[in-house]
Enzyme design. Structure first.
Site: not given
Length: 421
Positions: A98, A160
């Site tokens: 980032s 998930q």
């Protein structure tokens, strides 16, 4: 005991070695005065790096650069650059995660200076038609501040239920090639998360959108704009944006993904397309280039990247829910005991980096470890920033019920994980 040598950063022994270099100052930094920063507490920095490797990273390093009349580079490292036993090397390339957002923010500010984007108008007006719904009114400024209410698409790719991190990486990250607009579509399907401007919520999709705006407004691929406007003007020889190529060219550190099941071995995650984070996290660089970029950025107009006014906007950081941490336009502010520093962190599969500089331009610090998905590793790197910028702490007098210590304030920095990248 760490050794000191008058050499440029080279490979270092696993136990940790300090390398100190002096040389000519960058022209930008030399123009910023002669204020002297506190001498870094290299012993404390090295201890933080050793805690980082003890927490599970194969290796870690810190590069502390002082600019001005007497330029000094202190490079400290511990552990290994790969599991084959190669000593960590602070001059090798790595994925900056980032920290990529700072580069995207600079490109956007340059376009704003040219009148090609108004940061206080709806961002959808500066994107390809249909990228955002017509009813979404968040501005470019709100998006860059992570206050736009845009869902982070990486949650769909990484978290998930029932899947281990390594399984998700191999299934959806390492070799998959995503179109940037498809990443935005993943986010949009979740709807607007809150009223724009009402609160802070870090979202990688925000800077995918800014990358799309750069391409739309210039009519050119993002990699070309980045090269022409930042990489080549600053002479960043080890910085590149090669999505979707999977390899890191040249000498580089090997990155390792920490398995959710800590009994399983680290996974070499160095090779990956980077398309899943695109302009939010796919830049490749090294510590020297990050220093040069940050030094030019905090110099404002004299640095050649952004104007003084743009820098003022970028550093006008608003509070976040994390203590001592603020966020501006693509720049994070950390409040240390000796003052505020600005830059970013980056956690991408296999790599962690924290890159910061003071606004006076006299010191930049880059700390790095080659393991991700491990909060203790992140904490170790964060713990290196305070001694790197502020030096040794004054002796703390024993506290009594009648005379509490004047230095009782806790200067520890909290972990900022940037939603896993």
């Amino acid at each position: 005991m760490a050794k000191i040598s008058l050499l440029r950063p080279l490979a270092v022994a696993a136990a940790g070695v300090v390398l100190l270099a002096t040389g000519a100052a960058h022209a930008v930094a030399a123009d910023q005065g002669t204020t002297t920063a506190p001498a870094p507490d290299t012993a404390a920095v090295l201890a933080a790096l050793q805690a980082t490797t003890a927490a599970g990273a194969p290796g870690a390093f810190a590069v502390i650069r002082d600019h001005g009349a007497d330029e000094t580079t202190r490079s400290l490292a511990t552990g290994k650059a790969d599991l084959d036993g190669t000593p960590m090397n602070s001059s090798w390339r790595f994925r900056v995660g980032s920290n990529s957002k700072m580069f995207a923010a600079v490109l956007v500010m340059q376009l704003a200076e040219q009148g090609r984007i108004d940061l206080d108008q709806p961002l959808r007006d500066y994107l390809p038609a249909g990228t955002l719904p017509d009813t979404w009114t968040m501005t470019g400024r709100q998006v860059m501040e992570h206050r736009a209410g845009i869902y982070d698409h990486t949650n769909d790719l990484l978290e998930q239920a029932g899947e281990e991190t390594t399984s998700a990486f191999e299934a959806r990250i390492r070799t998959n090639v995503y179109e940037p607009r498809d990443l935005v579509a993943m986010s949009v399907k979740h709807g607007q998360q809150y009223t724009p401007g009402s609160r802070y919520s870090y979202s990688n999709t925000d800077f995918v959108l800014m990358g799309l705006a750069v391409e739309h407004l210039t009519g050119r691929p993002y990699a070309d704009v980045l090269r022409d406007r930042i990489i080549e003007p600053l002479g960043l020889r080890k910085t590149s944006f090669v999505v979707p190529d999977q390899e890191i060219q040249g000498a580089h550190v090997t990155g390792y993904l920490t398995n959710d099941d800590r009994t399983k071995p680290l996974l070499d995650s160095t090779e990956q397309t980077g398309s899943w984070v695109w302009t939010a996290g796919a830049v490749i660089s090294d510590a020297a280039d990050l220093d040069r970029f940050l030094t030019a950025l905090v110099a404002g107009s004299s640095g050649g990247l952004v104007s003084d006014d743009s820098l003022k906007q970028m550093t006008a950081a608003l509070p976040t829910p994390t203590a001592k941490i603020g966020y501006g336009l693509g720049l994070r502010r950390i409040s240390l005991s000796c003052g505020d520093v600005y830059g970013h962190g980056g956690i991408v599969q296999g790599f962690q980096t924290q890159s910061f500089a003071g606004l006076d331009g006299h010191r930049s610090v880059v700390v790095f470890a080659n393991a991700s998905n491990n909060g203790a590793v992140t904490q170790g790197l964060m713990n290196a920033l305070e001694p790197a910028f502020c030096g040794k702490k004054p002796a703390v007098a024993p506290r009594t019920a009648f005379a509490p210590s004047a230095f009782a304030e806790d200067d520890a920095l909290p972990v900022v994980e940037d939603t896993r990248i």
